[in-house]
Design an enzyme around this catalytic site. Structure first.
Site, PDB file in Angstrom:
ATOM      1  N   GLU A 173       1.052  -1.282  -0.156  1.00 43.92           N
ATOM      2  CA  GLU A 173       0.094  -0.217   0.039  1.00 43.92           C
ATOM      3  C   GLU A 173       0.938   1.405   0.073  1.00 43.92           C
ATOM      4  OE1 GLU A 173      -3.599   1.851   2.669  1.00 43.92           O
ATOM      5  OE2 GLU A 173      -3.380  -0.490   2.720  1.00 43.92           O
ATOM      6  N   ASP A 214      -2.638  -3.120   3.539  1.00 43.07           N
ATOM      7  CA  ASP A 214      -2.563  -3.197   4.853  1.00 43.07           C
ATOM      8  C   ASP A 214      -3.468  -4.152   5.424  1.00 43.07           C
ATOM      9  OD1 ASP A 214      -0.705  -1.089   5.516  1.00 43.07           O
ATOM     10  OD2 ASP A 214      -2.297   0.345   6.010  1.00 43.07           O
ATOM     11  N   ASP A 240      -6.325  -4.806   6.866  1.00 44.61           N
ATOM     12  CA  ASP A 240      -7.597  -4.359   7.443  1.00 44.61           C
ATOM     13  C   ASP A 240      -8.322  -4.320   6.339  1.00 44.61           C
ATOM     14  OD1 ASP A 240      -6.872  -2.132   5.987  1.00 44.61           O
ATOM     15  OD2 ASP A 240      -6.476  -0.858   7.829  1.00 44.61           O
ATOM     16  N   GLU A 294      -9.832  -1.772   4.794  1.00 47.67           N
ATOM     17  CA  GLU A 294      -9.436  -0.779   3.696  1.00 47.67           C
ATOM     18  C   GLU A 294      -8.571  -1.575   2.839  1.00 47.67           C
ATOM     19  OE1 GLU A 294     -11.183   2.241   3.101  1.00 47.67           O
ATOM     20  OE2 GLU A 294     -12.320   1.283   4.824  1.00 47.67           O
ATOM     21  N   TYR A 330       1.194  -4.093  13.223  1.00 50.14           N
ATOM     22  CA  TYR A 330       0.390  -3.067  12.824  1.00 50.14           C
ATOM     23  C   TYR A 330      -0.275  -2.460  13.843  1.00 50.14           C
ATOM     24  CZ  TYR A 330      -2.820  -1.812   9.299  1.00 50.14           C
ATOM     25  OH  TYR A 330      -3.743  -1.064   8.655  1.00 50.14           O
ATOM     26  N   ARG A 349      -3.352  -0.529  13.737  1.00 52.54           N
ATOM     27  CA  ARG A 349      -4.389  -0.508  13.835  1.00 52.54           C
ATOM     28  C   ARG A 349      -5.085  -1.730  14.298  1.00 52.54           C
ATOM     29  NH1 ARG A 349      -3.254   2.358   8.860  1.00 52.54           N
ATOM     30  NH2 ARG A 349      -3.608   4.624   9.022  1.00 52.54           N
ATOM     31  N   HIS A 375      -5.669  -8.650  14.076  1.00 54.03           N
ATOM     32  CA  HIS A 375      -4.186  -8.607  14.536  1.00 54.03           C
ATOM     33  C   HIS A 375      -4.004  -8.682  16.106  1.00 54.03           C
ATOM     34  CE1 HIS A 375      -4.822  -7.297  10.322  1.00 54.03           C
ATOM     35  NE2 HIS A 375      -5.848  -6.396  11.076  1.00 54.03           N
TER      36      HIS A 375
END
Length: 744
Positions: free
Chosen positions: A9, A82, A84, A86, A299, A301, A345
């Site tokens: 990303e 990433d 997640d 998104e 990570y 988030r 995560h």
């Protein structure tokens, strides 16, 4: 031929990942999302099952062309945005354009950018997660339906340029509701009484009145306090009960996103957006000299407190070696996730025990070091033994009144040798009280002083950035990836301001909030918004259908939308006369609404553009022909554009009552790491225009070319520069000299 193409990303990850994979893999970056709904229209066919019309973002067409070209030469494509929702959407959108005969498209998840994690992910690739993509699509469609259909109503009824959002509007409501609580609060008087006592052995100590005639102490007036004082001073203080016990305080769990944002705000006054920006860099990789780029944290988030077994063992080894076995529990410590946690995560932790903060200080910026040390300390502390205190409670009787003294003495620091949680207000971080003397039940104490203090009950406090994030998390509003964006958006929309580090709604924010509450009770309901977040989680787990969820939502929303178009209060048409006339054209002055509240404007607009600030003191608005929508940080009134020796600047419109001044922002933040300032236009002594940081002389960043608040379409640098050639031609170029992008 390359073994495969890895698509990440962020360009910042390329060097870190490339170091571990070697030249056998090509690594490229999508630079965020590559497709989105069109800006010019709704982009959703409601009648066809809420079908979205995604299109390649204009600025990403060159990026996609590059990815397609690179994909022609490989059979294996590893999509590594990433880990997640998104990121999953980015992976799906890239896969749609790259798939073809003979192409193997895989999804790989990098929870951290350590060598072991990267190699393991490439060796064990996964399939794209359709359910997670469905959840992201549902969220995007919901946000588009709300934003693109309510915002035009606000433009029509209130003022152009306004916007509404499914989550941001609820966050504004929370702040406005708190402001209403504060306004409605009625303070009540009460009196505290404290006795300073001494026994046969030192030291003297303080005890607080807790009961009167067997009931909880409640002294509500000075007269009552004086009457009680006279009664107590005649009595004898006798130790009735003495209790000593050992108290253990366990360490907090490792960081989740929200807890990291809260603690960084409390300790360092970092805004959540700043915390996430720094954490992103620590995750993507930092140059460590000869070792190259190294990802330092997992990570960032996440809502999980889960820790991988190898990380647990590494932490325990480090504690044993550094602090000794007395600080190490017999077994690893595990923490339970909250009920709503997705647990996709791990918790936020260091990627390796070998990278100690003190060893990396020379490679990190001051802000990076602060945040990395905070993450490191919290992670190590979570696997240490509890802190142990000896807690003493002494109850003292005097004329049917009871006083209590409490004290704690630390016996063993445990995890507090590494980490203590920040406090929202100033206070004793360890919760320790003064030492108490050795006493025995029945012992008579000598009264040294008896102090009465008048107090008043306090309204609930306004939210800080830390407490607002905590409130959003507790109420289930948003997710770890959105907290920082929510706080930034509601400020950018100028619905709230941070004043003395606490959120206050602007007059515009209060007005828009009320309009939305009156007309869209469903989407403004905190519980409804939290339930929708849970439904998105269920869609991601494959337990709920996207179409059913959207249909259920839109049934009520469309009904409210139709009704609001007819009944929503039209603020624009409520321009009331102020009773004054314009001194420029003699037309009536009308009361109108700006971003920052009410102002007086000429009824002859646009032929006459005279406008004035409305003074809250009702002593007449000061003249401000160049009034802006920016509030003064000192008095809250609007700032006006003024001219000075070295160029234009902003000065308070109430001058000389308030002499506050500030530079005019270009809309571009200072690029220096951790600065927090913004770029302003200035003029040199020779009359040449340049652009420098608003925090000069603390920050001396300066450039000659005018900054433009647009991200580079190639490398996503935060702003571009206007370059003027000798023939007067103006071109846009990337601020990042390593990028080389320039507009055609």
């Amino acid at each position: 031929m390359s073994q495969g193409l890895v698509i990440v990303e962020s360009p910042a990850k390329i060097k870190t990942i490339g170091k571990h994979l070697g030249s056998e893999y090509s690594i490229m970056a999508s630079v965020g999302h590559v497709k989105d709904l069109p800006k010019s229209k709704l982009g959703i066919d409601v009648e066809a099952g809420f079908t979205p019309s995604y299109e390649v973002i204009e600025a990403k067409k060159k990026v996609m062309a590059g990815l397609k070209k690179a994909a022609q030469n490989v059979s294996n494509i590893y999509l590594a945005p990433d880990p997640d929702r998104e990121g999953e959407a980015i992976a799906w959108h890239i896969a749609e354009d790259l798939q073809g005969k003979g192409k193997n498209i895989y999804r790989v998840l990098f929870n951290d950018l350590s060598r072991a994690t990267i190699l393991q992910a490439i060796a064990n690739p996964q399939k794209l997660d359709f359910n997670k993509y469905e959840a992201q699509q549902t969220r995007r469609i919901l946000d588009r339906l709300v934003g693109y259909q309510i915002s035009p109503l606000l433009w029509e009824k209130v003022r152009r340029g306004l916007s509404a959002g499914r989550v941001q509007s609820v966050a504004v409501r929370i702040i406005c509701d708190r402001e209403e609580e504060i306004a409605a609060f009625v303070a009540e008087e009460y009196w505290n009484m404290t006795a300073t006592l001494e026994a046969s052995a030192p030291p003297s100590f303080e005890a607080k009145l807790i009961k009167i005639d067997g009931r909880k102490s409640k002294v509500t007036s000075g007269a009552q306090s004086e009457e009680l004082r006279a009664r107590i001073e005649k009595g004898t203080f006798i130790v009735r009960k003495l209790e000593q016990k050992e108290v253990k305080k366990s360490p907090p769990p490792p960081f989740t996103t929200s807890k990291l944002q809260q603690e960084a705000s409390r300790w360092f006054r970092f805004a959540p957006s700043k915390t996430m920006k720094i954490a992103q860099k620590l995750y993507e990789g930092v140059e460590l000299g000869a070792e190259g780029s190294v990802g330092l944290i997992t990570y960032m988030r996440t809502d999980s407190v889960r820790i991988a077994d190898d990380a647990l063992n590494s932490a325990r080894d480090l504690i044993r070696e550094t602090f000794g076995s007395e600080y190490l529990p017999a077994k690893p410590r595990f923490f339970r996730n909250q009920e709503a946690a997705q647990d996709a995560h791990e918790a936020i932790r260091p990627t390796s025990g070998q990278y100690k903060p003190t060893d990396l200080k020379g490679h990190l910026t001051p802000d990076q070091f602060k945040l990395y040390q905070l993450i490191w300390n919290r992670f190590i502390a979570c696997q240490m033994n509890p802190a142990i205190f000896d807690q003493t409670t002494i109850d003292i009787d005097v004329v049917n009144c009871q006083f209590r003294a409490q004290g704690q003495v630390m016996k063993f620091p445990g995890f507090t040798a590494v980490y203590t949680e920040g406090k929202e207000e100033n206070g004793d971080e360890n919760g320790l009280a003064a030492l108490l003397p050795q006493l025995a039940p029945g012992e008579i104490l000598n009264l040294i002083a008896l102090k009465s203090e008048q107090r008043f009950t306090q309204p609930p406090p306004r939210f800080t950035e830390a407490t607002l994030v905590k409130e959003l998390e507790e109420k289930g509003i948003g997710r770890p990836s959105t907290y920082a964006a929510i706080l930034s958006t509601i400020q950018d929309r100028q619905y709230v301001i941070l004043q003395q580090l606490r959120f206050m709604p602007t007059e515009l924010g209060v007005l828009v909030n009320q309009q939305l509450k009156d007309n869209f009770s469903q989407i403004m309901d905190v519980t409804f918004t939290a339930e929708m977040e849970k439904k998105l989680d269920l869609i991601a787990e494959g337990k709920l259908n996207r179409l059913e969820t959207l249909t259920e939502f839109y049934t009520g929303f469309s009904r409210d939308l139709l009704k609001a178009k007819e009944t929503m209060r039209n603020i624009k048409k409520e321009a009331l006369p102020t009773g004054e006339v314009c001194e420029l054209c003699q037309s009536p002055m009308l009361l109108k609404m700006s971003r920052w509240g009410k102002f007086a404007a000429c009824a002859n607009y646009p032929q006459c553009k005279n406008k004035k600030n409305i003074s809250p003191a009702n002593d007449g608005p000061p003249p401000a022909p160049q009034l802006t929508d920016i509030p003064c940080t000192i008095c809250g009134q609007l700032m006006a554009v003024k001219k000075g020796r070295f160029g234009d600047f902003l000065g308070c419109s109430t001058y000389p009552l308030c002499k506050s001044i500030r530079p005019i922002s270009t809309g571009v933040d200072c690029p220096e790491e951790g600065c927090g300032g913004y770029l302003t236009q200035k003029r040199s002594k020779t009359g040449k225009t340049f652009y420098s940081c608003s925090r000069y002389p603390d920050c001396k960043f300066a450039i000659w070319d005018r900054p433009v608040a647009e991200a580079c379409p190639q490398c996503q640098a935060p702003f571009l520069l206007e370059k003027k050639s000798r023939d007067g031609t103006v071109k846009l170029v990337c601020h990042n000299s390593d990028c080389g992008w320039r507009a055609k």
